[in-house]
Design a protein around this motif. Structure first.
Motif, mmCIF file in Angstrom:
data_model
loop_
_atom_site.group_PDB
_atom_site.id
_atom_site.type_symbol
_atom_site.label_atom_id
_atom_site.label_comp_id
_atom_site.label_asym_id
_atom_site.label_seq_id
_atom_site.Cartn_x
_atom_site.Cartn_y
_atom_site.Cartn_z
ATOM 1 N N SER A 92 33.634 65.203 12.652
ATOM 2 C CA SER A 92 34.056 63.891 12.166
ATOM 3 C C SER A 92 33.023 62.846 12.564
ATOM 4 O O SER A 92 32.105 63.128 13.356
ATOM 5 N N GLY A 93 33.225 61.643 12.037
ATOM 6 C CA GLY A 93 32.327 60.548 12.361
ATOM 7 C C GLY A 93 32.453 60.089 13.800
ATOM 8 O O GLY A 93 31.442 59.922 14.504
ATOM 9 N N ALA A 94 33.684 59.885 14.242
ATOM 10 C CA ALA A 94 33.893 59.392 15.608
ATOM 11 C C ALA A 94 33.263 60.328 16.634
ATOM 12 O O ALA A 94 32.664 59.880 17.619
ATOM 13 N N PHE A 125 32.576 48.929 13.148
ATOM 14 C CA PHE A 125 33.571 50.006 13.171
ATOM 15 C C PHE A 125 32.846 51.316 13.437
ATOM 16 O O PHE A 125 31.967 51.710 12.683
ATOM 17 N N GLY A 127 34.824 54.149 14.866
ATOM 18 C CA GLY A 127 35.764 55.255 14.963
ATOM 19 C C GLY A 127 36.859 55.003 15.973
ATOM 20 O O GLY A 127 36.838 54.026 16.708
ATOM 21 N N GLU A 177 25.833 49.270 12.450
ATOM 22 C CA GLU A 177 25.899 49.823 11.097
ATOM 23 C C GLU A 177 24.904 49.021 10.251
ATOM 24 O O GLU A 177 25.030 47.799 10.195
ATOM 25 N N ASP A 210 24.668 53.714 12.908
ATOM 26 C CA ASP A 210 25.840 54.440 12.425
ATOM 27 C C ASP A 210 25.810 54.374 10.897
ATOM 28 O O ASP A 210 26.111 53.346 10.297
ATOM 29 N N GLN A 213 29.222 55.612 6.944
ATOM 30 C CA GLN A 213 29.723 55.127 5.647
ATOM 31 C C GLN A 213 28.581 54.848 4.661
ATOM 32 O O GLN A 213 28.682 55.158 3.488
ATOM 33 N N LYS A 239 31.374 61.413 6.782
ATOM 34 C CA LYS A 239 31.913 61.130 5.453
ATOM 35 C C LYS A 239 31.286 61.962 4.324
ATOM 36 O O LYS A 239 31.680 63.090 4.134
HETATM 37 C C1 LIG Z 1 34.582 56.116 8.904
HETATM 38 C C2 LIG Z 1 33.607 55.624 9.930
HETATM 39 C C3 LIG Z 1 33.587 56.139 11.244
HETATM 40 C C4 LIG Z 1 34.604 57.131 11.749
HETATM 41 O O1 LIG Z 1 34.544 58.341 11.097
HETATM 42 P P1 LIG Z 1 35.776 59.393 11.261
HETATM 43 O O2 LIG Z 1 35.309 60.605 10.522
HETATM 44 O O3 LIG Z 1 36.980 58.740 10.669
HETATM 45 O O4 LIG Z 1 35.940 59.636 12.717
HETATM 46 C C5 LIG Z 1 32.609 55.675 12.104
HETATM 47 N N1 LIG Z 1 31.693 54.762 11.702
HETATM 48 C C6 LIG Z 1 31.676 54.259 10.459
HETATM 49 C C7 LIG Z 1 30.623 53.286 10.061
HETATM 50 C C8 LIG Z 1 32.646 54.646 9.534
HETATM 51 O O5 LIG Z 1 32.662 54.112 8.307
#
Ligand SMILES: *Cc1c(COP(=O)(O)O)cnc(C)c1O
Length: 388
Positions: A92-94, A125, A127, A177, A210, A213, A239
């Protein structure tokens, strides 16, 4: 019952094809959410179906005690097409953000005087896990879960002076980001990102982007850093990497690749053969199948058409972002973004809001201009019933 952490729409989907979804009533919706910037190739893409079906007959999982063929393939593809030289796969992203934090902290701890402060951005953002939440600059998400990680410092996004004050010899990382997604599609300024690169270099800290997204082609290049003329030391990806199959990654270069050693990190599922097979198929199609090449012109077309149709509404403020990472900002005094999302559902168009009263316009990256036209037509119908 599910824990009530999501306010769900009263819709239940059963199948999809490309940019279209069908619900359990047999109704068809145009999907401009794409699973929140995940379904880069749309739903049920033949390349993804084939990759999963083929891999499912061979191997799902073997653990990271061994090498896997597809892991080698996706790794080579990512390294060949980026400035980075090493990869770690997450689910996952987090989780990718957690690892980026660990790399920065270990590197900082290994320096002579020990540096352990992470600078992060207001309205960011990263996670929902504890570490990622600690550097997510939104009080509504952080407050209920305090105390979070120590030694983190938030500064206003794009405030060059605040950045100059914040970064010091105690800084181990600056994370941002390149385009803030969740909080309303805001791009980093040229001056800010260049200053961040310069100051982190001068202070022996890592610059972390990051791109969970904005990466994997949504802005018109595989990663946004390519357009900024600044290469970070560490990048987080997720993602669209799996196009809907859960997989994330951290990529590092040079000094950032030298930090971790045996036993420092791990993941039972991370980079398993099935996830890597899908990620390879998706990434290869995005990079070599001509999908990313079209994103800039499709995005320009969408922006142009959106402006033509939306300019008649005084509630329409502006379009933000680039490529197909687009946000439509509305005047909060005149209309609420959530109201537009709900009305669009009645027109069988799926949209998702972001912070700052913005509607995200996130079609799959292989969307057609006809589908963009259709989505704008439906958005126009939704707005006209709300605003006139
Ligand atoms: C969605 C997102 C995350 C978290 O990703 P998950 O797969 O939901 O843990 C982290 N950073 C950014 C920029 C995101 O858009």
């Amino acid at each position: 019952m599910l824990l009530p952490v999501y306010k769900r729409m009263p819709l239940c989907f059963v199948e999809g094809k490309g940019a279209w979804l069908t619900d359990d009533q047999g109704d068809t919706y145009l999907d401009f959410v794409s699973g929140i910037a995940v379904n880069a190739l749309g739903h049920a893409h033949p390349i993804m179906i084939e990759a999963i079906a083929e891999q499912a007959q061979k191997l799902f999982h073997i653990s990271n005690l061994y090498y896997a063929e597809n892991e080698k393939k996706i790794t080579k593809l990512l390294i060949d097409n980026t400035a980075f030289d090493h990869v770690f796969y997450t689910n996952s992203g987090a989780e990718a953000v957690e690892l980026a934090i660990k790399i920065a902290k270990k590197h900082g701890n290994s320096t002579q005087n020990g540096k352990n402060e992470i600078i992060y951005m207001e309205n960011s953002f990263h996670g929902r896990t504890n570490g990622a939440l600690s550097i997510t600059g939104q009080e509504k998400y952080q407050k209920p879960f305090e105390p979070l990680l120590p030694n983190v410092k938030m500064i206003p996004f794009n405030d060059v002076d605040a950045l100059k004050v914040a970064v010091s010899e105690k800084t181990c990382a600056v994370i941002l980001e390149p385009i803030q997604g969740e909080s309303g599609i805001r791009q980093v300024s040229d001056a800010f990102v260049k200053t961040a690169r310069q100051l982190t270099e001068e202070n022996g800290a890592f610059l972390i982007f990051d791109e969970i997204q904005c990466g994997m082609g949504r802005t018109g290049t595989l990663f946004m850093y390519e357009q900024l003329g600044v290469t970070p030391d560490i990048i987080t990806i997720a993602k669209a990497l799996g196009g809907g199959f859960p997989i994330g990654a951290v990529m590092t270069k040079d000094a950032a690749s030298e930090v971790l050693t045996y036993g420092d990190h791990g993941s039972t599922y991370g980079g398993n053969p099935l996830a890597c097979a899908v990620a390879y198929a998706v990434s290869n199609e995005l990079i070599h199948g001509g999908v990313i090449k079209q994103v800039t012109s499709l995005g320009a077309y969408a922006q142009e058409q959106l402006k033509i149709v939306l300019s008649k509404y005084s509630a329409f403020k502006e379009i933000r972002g680039c490529g197909l990472l687009l946000g439509i900002a509305f005047d909060a005094k005149l209309i609420d973004a959530a109201t537009i999302v709900n009305q669009a559902i009645k027109e069988k168009l799926l949209l998702v809001s972001a912070g700052d009263n913005v509607i995200r316009f996130f079609p799959p990256l292989n969307v057609t201009t006809d589908e963009i036209d259709e989505a704008i037509k439906r958005l126009d119908l939704a707005l006209s019933s709300l605003l006139t």
